[in-house]
Design a protein around this motif. Structure first.
Motif, mmCIF file in Angstrom:
data_model
loop_
_atom_site.group_PDB
_atom_site.id
_atom_site.type_symbol
_atom_site.label_atom_id
_atom_site.label_comp_id
_atom_site.label_asym_id
_atom_site.label_seq_id
_atom_site.Cartn_x
_atom_site.Cartn_y
_atom_site.Cartn_z
ATOM 1 N N ILE A 127 0.791 -1.402 0.061
ATOM 2 C CA ILE A 127 -0.153 -0.210 -0.268
ATOM 3 C C ILE A 127 1.050 1.358 0.208
ATOM 4 O O ILE A 127 0.622 2.034 -0.562
ATOM 5 N N VAL A 128 2.181 0.580 0.580
ATOM 6 C CA VAL A 128 2.933 2.341 0.793
ATOM 7 C C VAL A 128 3.580 2.370 -0.508
ATOM 8 O O VAL A 128 3.641 3.923 -0.886
ATOM 9 N N ASP A 129 3.745 1.564 -1.009
ATOM 10 C CA ASP A 129 4.930 1.317 -2.507
ATOM 11 C C ASP A 129 3.635 2.242 -3.746
ATOM 12 O O ASP A 129 3.836 3.372 -4.365
ATOM 13 N N ALA B 74 -4.719 4.820 -2.848
ATOM 14 C CA ALA B 74 -3.744 3.995 -1.205
ATOM 15 C C ALA B 74 -3.722 4.580 -0.678
ATOM 16 O O ALA B 74 -3.304 4.139 0.717
ATOM 17 N N LYS B 75 -4.066 6.150 -0.014
ATOM 18 C CA LYS B 75 -3.931 7.368 0.464
ATOM 19 C C LYS B 75 -5.233 6.535 1.708
ATOM 20 O O LYS B 75 -4.798 7.263 3.609
ATOM 21 N N VAL B 76 -5.640 6.451 1.450
ATOM 22 C CA VAL B 76 -7.561 5.802 1.869
ATOM 23 C C VAL B 76 -6.983 4.773 2.272
ATOM 24 O O VAL B 76 -7.547 4.458 4.267
ATOM 25 N N ALA B 77 -6.007 3.609 1.902
ATOM 26 C CA ALA B 77 -6.097 2.251 2.398
ATOM 27 C C ALA B 77 -5.366 2.115 3.726
ATOM 28 O O ALA B 77 -5.107 1.469 4.682
ATOM 29 N N LEU B 78 -4.498 3.526 3.368
ATOM 30 C CA LEU B 78 -3.044 3.322 4.925
ATOM 31 C C LEU B 78 -4.115 3.738 5.875
ATOM 32 O O LEU B 78 -2.984 3.141 7.158
ATOM 33 N N GLN B 79 -5.004 4.333 5.994
ATOM 34 C CA GLN B 79 -5.708 5.138 6.944
ATOM 35 C C GLN B 79 -6.278 4.070 8.007
ATOM 36 O O GLN B 79 -6.687 4.537 9.034
ATOM 37 N N GLU B 80 -6.633 3.099 6.597
ATOM 38 C CA GLU B 80 -7.920 1.952 7.361
ATOM 39 C C GLU B 80 -6.966 0.534 7.567
ATOM 40 O O GLU B 80 -7.849 0.162 8.755
ATOM 41 N N THR B 81 -5.937 0.541 7.366
ATOM 42 C CA THR B 81 -4.695 -0.860 7.501
ATOM 43 C C THR B 81 -4.269 -0.724 9.088
ATOM 44 O O THR B 81 -4.353 0.722 10.014
ATOM 45 N N GLU B 82 -3.759 -1.402 9.691
ATOM 46 C CA GLU B 82 -2.873 -2.050 10.459
ATOM 47 C C GLU B 82 -2.327 -0.659 11.532
ATOM 48 O O GLU B 82 -1.270 -0.371 10.617
ATOM 49 N N ALA C 232 5.315 10.317 2.213
ATOM 50 C CA ALA C 232 5.949 9.542 3.504
ATOM 51 C C ALA C 232 5.773 10.506 4.504
ATOM 52 O O ALA C 232 4.454 9.834 5.121
ATOM 53 N N ALA C 233 5.882 12.278 4.228
ATOM 54 C CA ALA C 233 5.233 13.142 5.913
ATOM 55 C C ALA C 233 4.539 13.021 5.346
ATOM 56 O O ALA C 233 3.444 13.329 6.837
ATOM 57 N N GLU C 234 3.512 13.711 4.413
ATOM 58 C CA GLU C 234 1.813 13.537 4.042
ATOM 59 C C GLU C 234 0.988 12.326 5.213
ATOM 60 O O GLU C 234 0.295 12.304 5.485
ATOM 61 N N SER C 235 1.557 11.152 4.182
ATOM 62 C CA SER C 235 0.540 10.045 4.711
ATOM 63 C C SER C 235 1.088 9.804 6.435
ATOM 64 O O SER C 235 0.053 9.955 7.141
ATOM 65 N N LEU C 236 1.891 10.371 6.915
ATOM 66 C CA LEU C 236 2.129 9.953 8.543
ATOM 67 C C LEU C 236 1.381 11.035 8.976
ATOM 68 O O LEU C 236 0.875 10.222 10.152
ATOM 69 N N GLY C 237 1.256 12.515 8.470
ATOM 70 C CA GLY C 237 0.489 13.312 9.339
ATOM 71 C C GLY C 237 -0.805 13.136 9.489
ATOM 72 O O GLY C 237 -1.447 13.037 10.250
ATOM 73 N N LYS C 238 -1.398 12.299 8.037
ATOM 74 C CA LYS C 238 -2.955 11.707 8.393
ATOM 75 C C LYS C 238 -2.982 10.462 9.263
ATOM 76 O O LYS C 238 -4.131 10.602 9.161
#
Length: 232
Positions: free
Chosen positions: A130-132, A144-152, A176-182
């Protein structure tokens, strides 16, 4: 017990009841379904099986599927088999970067499922995939951004921190930083992030991290220390 409310009467003047909240209906549905074949035909190859329903692609069934994965009374092997079927799903149609469009949807559902099925053996590679996709798959980036927020959550944070700590590519770090912030709202701005670092790290460690060659690297070294102190 307040689970059901009368919502009207039918043509025979008999009362009609509905669950007070959809969550009750989803929960009871999840407990009544023992075989994941109900959601996805287990013998699917790369085309629809006649007279079978593919409920994994029906939004109304998503929460029931996730609750199913959270059940403690089901064999782990059965959940693993369902996860494997989801991540390997092929629709027999057009592919984009090696994955069919319904294949992506099935994979994103698997990513959400491991948040409930925490001891899934496929969890780490699923999160990494998902990160890739978020970083390198422009068509599927938003999904993928949405999935990353829903996953473990813990695994997602760990994967992003590792990426930020090792990548030399500025665009990769930024995504990666943006995703981490979300995922972790505590770090939704750089100043909040630095303040958290200063609050949680001894001054000598903060100073050492701050004077690393790259700003992103020194910030992420601090973040890594904070996250792993809080998680473990």
């Amino acid at each position: 017990m307040g689970w059901l409310n009368q919502v009207g009467i039918d043509t025979e003047r008999k009362p009609v009841y509905a669950f007070f909240h959809a969550s009750f209906q989803e929960y009871f549905a999840a407990t009544a379904i023992d075989d994941w074949d109900f959601f996805l035909p287990r013998h699917h190859k790369n085309k629809p099986i006649e007279n079978k329903q593919y409920r994994i692609f029906t939004p109304q069934w998503k929460q029931t599927i996730l609750l199913w994965f959270g059940r403690k009374d089901l064999p782990k092997a059965q959940k693993e088999a369902f996860i494997q079927a989801l991540i390997n799903f092929q629709d027999g149609c057009v592919k984009y970067k090696g994955k069919s469009f319904y294949g992506y949807r099935a994979y994103f559902l698997a990513a959400a499922a491991i948040a409930e099925f925490k001891d899934c053996e496929q969890a780490d590679p699923i999160v990494k995939q998902i990160v890739d996709w978020e970083l390198y798959n422009s068509l599927m980036r938003e999904q993928a951004k949405v999935a990353l927020q829903e996953t473990e959550r813990i695994k997602a944070i760990a994967a992003l921190v590792q990426l930020l700590d090792t990548s030399q590519d500025q665009d990769t770090r930024r995504y990666a930083a943006e995703s981490l912030g979300k995922i972790d709202k505590r770090y939704n701005s750089m100043y909040e992030f630095i303040w958290q670092c200063a609050q949680n790290l001894p001054y000598p460690e903060f100073y050492q991290a701050w004077h690393q060659p790259f700003l992103a690297t020194r910030l992420l070294r601090s973040l890594k220390s904070i996250l792993f102190m809080r998680i473990f």
